[in-house]
Write a protein that holds these residues in place. Structure first.
Motif, PDB file in Angstrom:
ATOM      1  N   HIS A 210       0.810  -1.222   0.000  1.00 47.60           N
ATOM      2  CA  HIS A 210       0.000   0.000   0.000  1.00 47.60           C
ATOM      3  C   HIS A 210       0.844   1.272   0.000  1.00 47.60           C
ATOM      4  O   HIS A 210       0.308   2.374  -0.106  1.00 47.60           O
ATOM      5  N   PHE A 211       2.168   1.141   0.054  1.00 45.96           N
ATOM      6  CA  PHE A 211       3.060   2.298  -0.071  1.00 45.96           C
ATOM      7  C   PHE A 211       3.570   2.480  -1.499  1.00 45.96           C
ATOM      8  O   PHE A 211       4.479   3.276  -1.733  1.00 45.96           O
ATOM      9  N   ALA A 212       2.999   1.766  -2.452  1.00 48.94           N
ATOM     10  CA  ALA A 212       3.486   1.811  -3.840  1.00 48.94           C
ATOM     11  C   ALA A 212       3.514   3.231  -4.404  1.00 48.94           C
ATOM     12  O   ALA A 212       4.458   3.601  -5.102  1.00 48.94           O
ATOM     13  N   SER A 213       2.509   4.044  -4.098  1.00 47.18           N
ATOM     14  CA  SER A 213       2.489   5.407  -4.647  1.00 47.18           C
ATOM     15  C   SER A 213       3.629   6.243  -4.073  1.00 47.18           C
ATOM     16  O   SER A 213       4.228   7.053  -4.781  1.00 47.18           O
ATOM     17  N   ILE A 214       3.947   6.050  -2.802  1.00 53.01           N
ATOM     18  CA  ILE A 214       5.049   6.791  -2.196  1.00 53.01           C
ATOM     19  C   ILE A 214       6.377   6.343  -2.798  1.00 53.01           C
ATOM     20  O   ILE A 214       7.238   7.163  -3.116  1.00 53.01           O
ATOM     21  N   LEU A 215       6.550   5.038  -2.977  1.00 56.69           N
ATOM     22  CA  LEU A 215       7.799   4.524  -3.534  1.00 56.69           C
ATOM     23  C   LEU A 215       7.999   5.005  -4.967  1.00 56.69           C
ATOM     24  O   LEU A 215       9.097   5.384  -5.362  1.00 56.69           O
ATOM     25  N   ARG A 216       6.929   5.025  -5.742  1.00 58.36           N
ATOM     26  CA  ARG A 216       7.032   5.516  -7.118  1.00 58.36           C
ATOM     27  C   ARG A 216       7.324   7.009  -7.146  1.00 58.36           C
ATOM     28  O   ARG A 216       8.127   7.488  -7.952  1.00 58.36           O
ATOM     29  N   ALA A 217       6.698   7.761  -6.266  1.00 55.40           N
ATOM     30  CA  ALA A 217       6.968   9.200  -6.184  1.00 55.40           C
ATOM     31  C   ALA A 217       8.432   9.441  -5.833  1.00 55.40           C
ATOM     32  O   ALA A 217       9.082  10.321  -6.403  1.00 55.40           O
TER      33      ALA A 217
ATOM     34  N   SER B 187      15.349   8.896   3.322  1.00 54.84           N
ATOM     35  CA  SER B 187      14.474   8.474   4.407  1.00 54.84           C
ATOM     36  C   SER B 187      13.226   9.337   4.321  1.00 54.84           C
ATOM     37  O   SER B 187      13.320  10.561   4.213  1.00 54.84           O
ATOM     38  N   ILE B 188      12.073   8.692   4.351  1.00 54.19           N
ATOM     39  CA  ILE B 188      10.802   9.378   4.147  1.00 54.19           C
ATOM     40  C   ILE B 188       9.890   9.132   5.343  1.00 54.19           C
ATOM     41  O   ILE B 188       9.720   7.996   5.783  1.00 54.19           O
ATOM     42  N   THR B 189       9.297  10.208   5.839  1.00 51.76           N
ATOM     43  CA  THR B 189       8.313  10.108   6.918  1.00 51.76           C
ATOM     44  C   THR B 189       7.073  10.871   6.476  1.00 51.76           C
ATOM     45  O   THR B 189       7.172  12.016   6.045  1.00 51.76           O
ATOM     46  N   THR B 190       5.920  10.222   6.572  1.00 56.95           N
ATOM     47  CA  THR B 190       4.669  10.913   6.270  1.00 56.95           C
ATOM     48  C   THR B 190       3.820  10.978   7.531  1.00 56.95           C
ATOM     49  O   THR B 190       3.833  10.067   8.350  1.00 56.95           O
ATOM     50  N   GLU B 191       3.112  12.077   7.658  1.00 58.10           N
ATOM     51  CA  GLU B 191       2.161  12.258   8.754  1.00 58.10           C
ATOM     52  C   GLU B 191       0.859  12.754   8.155  1.00 58.10           C
ATOM     53  O   GLU B 191       0.851  13.715   7.390  1.00 58.10           O
ATOM     54  N   SER B 192      -0.221  12.067   8.495  1.00 52.42           N
ATOM     55  CA  SER B 192      -1.507  12.386   7.902  1.00 52.42           C
ATOM     56  C   SER B 192      -2.521  12.760   8.964  1.00 52.42           C
ATOM     57  O   SER B 192      -2.577  12.149  10.029  1.00 52.42           O
ATOM     58  N   GLU B 193      -3.326  13.749   8.639  1.00 49.38           N
ATOM     59  CA  GLU B 193      -4.426  14.150   9.510  1.00 49.38           C
ATOM     60  C   GLU B 193      -5.716  13.431   9.128  1.00 49.38           C
ATOM     61  O   GLU B 193      -6.767  13.711   9.687  1.00 49.38           O
ATOM     62  N   PHE B 194      -5.622  12.488   8.174  1.00 47.24           N
ATOM     63  CA  PHE B 194      -6.800  11.727   7.763  1.00 47.24           C
ATOM     64  C   PHE B 194      -6.411  10.272   7.529  1.00 47.24           C
ATOM     65  O   PHE B 194      -5.266   9.975   7.210  1.00 47.24           O
ATOM     66  N   PRO B 195      -7.342   9.346   7.710  1.00 54.81           N
ATOM     67  CA  PRO B 195      -7.025   7.922   7.629  1.00 54.81           C
ATOM     68  C   PRO B 195      -6.855   7.436   6.189  1.00 54.81           C
ATOM     69  O   PRO B 195      -7.393   8.021   5.246  1.00 54.81           O
ATOM     70  N   ALA B 196      -6.099   6.365   6.067  1.00 53.29           N
ATOM     71  CA  ALA B 196      -5.942   5.710   4.762  1.00 53.29           C
ATOM     72  C   ALA B 196      -7.162   4.831   4.479  1.00 53.29           C
ATOM     73  O   ALA B 196      -7.916   4.482   5.382  1.00 53.29           O
ATOM     74  N   GLN B 197      -7.352   4.511   3.223  1.00 53.43           N
ATOM     75  CA  GLN B 197      -8.382   3.576   2.768  1.00 53.43           C
ATOM     76  C   GLN B 197      -9.795   3.996   3.169  1.00 53.43           C
ATOM     77  O   GLN B 197     -10.622   3.167   3.516  1.00 53.43           O
ATOM     78  N   ARG B 198     -10.058   5.288   3.105  1.00 48.14           N
ATOM     79  CA  ARG B 198     -11.396   5.800   3.419  1.00 48.14           C
ATOM     80  C   ARG B 198     -11.939   6.702   2.314  1.00 48.14           C
ATOM     81  O   ARG B 198     -12.877   7.447   2.521  1.00 48.14           O
ATOM     82  N   GLY B 199     -11.302   6.662   1.144  1.00 50.67           N
ATOM     83  CA  GLY B 199     -11.787   7.447   0.021  1.00 50.67           C
ATOM     84  C   GLY B 199     -11.395   8.915   0.056  1.00 50.67           C
ATOM     85  O   GLY B 199     -11.989   9.728  -0.660  1.00 50.67           O
ATOM     86  N   LEU B 200     -10.408   9.266   0.851  1.00 46.69           N
ATOM     87  CA  LEU B 200      -9.986  10.657   0.958  1.00 46.69           C
ATOM     88  C   LEU B 200      -8.714  10.955   0.175  1.00 46.69           C
ATOM     89  O   LEU B 200      -8.166  12.048   0.256  1.00 46.69           O
ATOM     90  N   GLY B 201      -8.236   9.979  -0.583  1.00 47.53           N
ATOM     91  CA  GLY B 201      -7.076  10.212  -1.446  1.00 47.53           C
ATOM     92  C   GLY B 201      -5.744  10.171  -0.736  1.00 47.53           C
ATOM     93  O   GLY B 201      -4.814  10.883  -1.123  1.00 47.53           O
ATOM     94  N   SER B 202      -5.608   9.333   0.290  1.00 47.30           N
ATOM     95  CA  SER B 202      -4.363   9.321   1.060  1.00 47.30           C
ATOM     96  C   SER B 202      -3.169   8.883   0.222  1.00 47.30           C
ATOM     97  O   SER B 202      -2.067   9.413   0.402  1.00 47.30           O
ATOM     98  N   SER B 203      -3.341   7.949  -0.708  1.00 53.43           N
ATOM     99  CA  SER B 203      -2.214   7.518  -1.547  1.00 53.43           C
ATOM    100  C   SER B 203      -1.730   8.648  -2.440  1.00 53.43           C
ATOM    101  O   SER B 203      -0.530   8.912  -2.536  1.00 53.43           O
ATOM    102  N   ALA B 204      -2.651   9.315  -3.085  1.00 45.48           N
ATOM    103  CA  ALA B 204      -2.281  10.435  -3.957  1.00 45.48           C
ATOM    104  C   ALA B 204      -1.706  11.589  -3.143  1.00 45.48           C
ATOM    105  O   ALA B 204      -0.730  12.227  -3.550  1.00 45.48           O
ATOM    106  N   ALA B 205      -2.287  11.843  -1.988  1.00 42.68           N
ATOM    107  CA  ALA B 205      -1.781  12.926  -1.136  1.00 42.68           C
ATOM    108  C   ALA B 205      -0.370  12.618  -0.652  1.00 42.68           C
ATOM    109  O   ALA B 205       0.497  13.505  -0.638  1.00 42.68           O
ATOM    110  N   ALA B 206      -0.113  11.372  -0.280  1.00 44.07           N
ATOM    111  CA  ALA B 206       1.228  10.995   0.172  1.00 44.07           C
ATOM    112  C   ALA B 206       2.240  11.123  -0.955  1.00 44.07           C
ATOM    113  O   ALA B 206       3.327  11.652  -0.762  1.00 44.07           O
ATOM    114  N   ALA B 207       1.882  10.647  -2.140  1.00 42.85           N
ATOM    115  CA  ALA B 207       2.789  10.748  -3.291  1.00 42.85           C
ATOM    116  C   ALA B 207       3.093  12.207  -3.607  1.00 42.85           C
ATOM    117  O   ALA B 207       4.251  12.581  -3.825  1.00 42.85           O
ATOM    118  N   GLY B 208       2.078  13.047  -3.623  1.00 42.89           N
ATOM    119  CA  GLY B 208       2.286  14.468  -3.902  1.00 42.89           C
ATOM    120  C   GLY B 208       3.151  15.142  -2.851  1.00 42.89           C
ATOM    121  O   GLY B 208       4.016  15.954  -3.167  1.00 42.89           O
TER     122      GLY B 208
END
Length: 120
Positions: free
Chosen positions: A69-76, A92-113
């Protein structure tokens, strides 16, 4: 010499209409949710004997062992590293999110961006 540390930030999205139709290539109405942020911190690996780490969404470890599930981050990371002339991308990459993954809020795209912005 202090290594450069990059940070990048993006936001969540919500699809108001057509959530399931976008999977099949049809239009939808989506809006950014500026109150929910994804932040990435990227820094070069020192010494060259470490491949880099990835931390986020409750997981931390070597980049080569990152779950699918980190494929988008690795590709980015790959694309951004090639762009800046470091195809090995020893980061070394660290992400911090104010919204949950896998809930339709675009966490993969947001992480990659956020990662791309942090690298650049």
């Amino acid at each position: 010499m202090i290594p450069h540390v990059g940070t990048g930030q993006t936001v969540a999205k919500i699809i108001l209409l057509g959530e399931h139709s976008v999977v099949y290539g049809y239009p939808a109405i989506a809006l950014p949710m500026h109150s929910l942020k994804m932040t990435a911190r990227v820094e070069p690996v020192r010494g060259g004997h470490n491949e880099g780490t990835l931390t986020g969404l409750g997981w931390s470890g070597p980049i080569s062992k990152a779950p699918a599930h980190f494929a988008s981050i690795l590709r980015a990371r790959e694309v951004a590293a090639e762009f800046v002339g470091d195809p090995d991308g020893l980061l070394s990459i660290t992400t911090e999110s104010e919204f949950p993954a896998q809930r339709g809020l675009g966490s993969s795209a947001a992480a990659a961006g956020a990662v791309i912005r942090a690298v650049l």
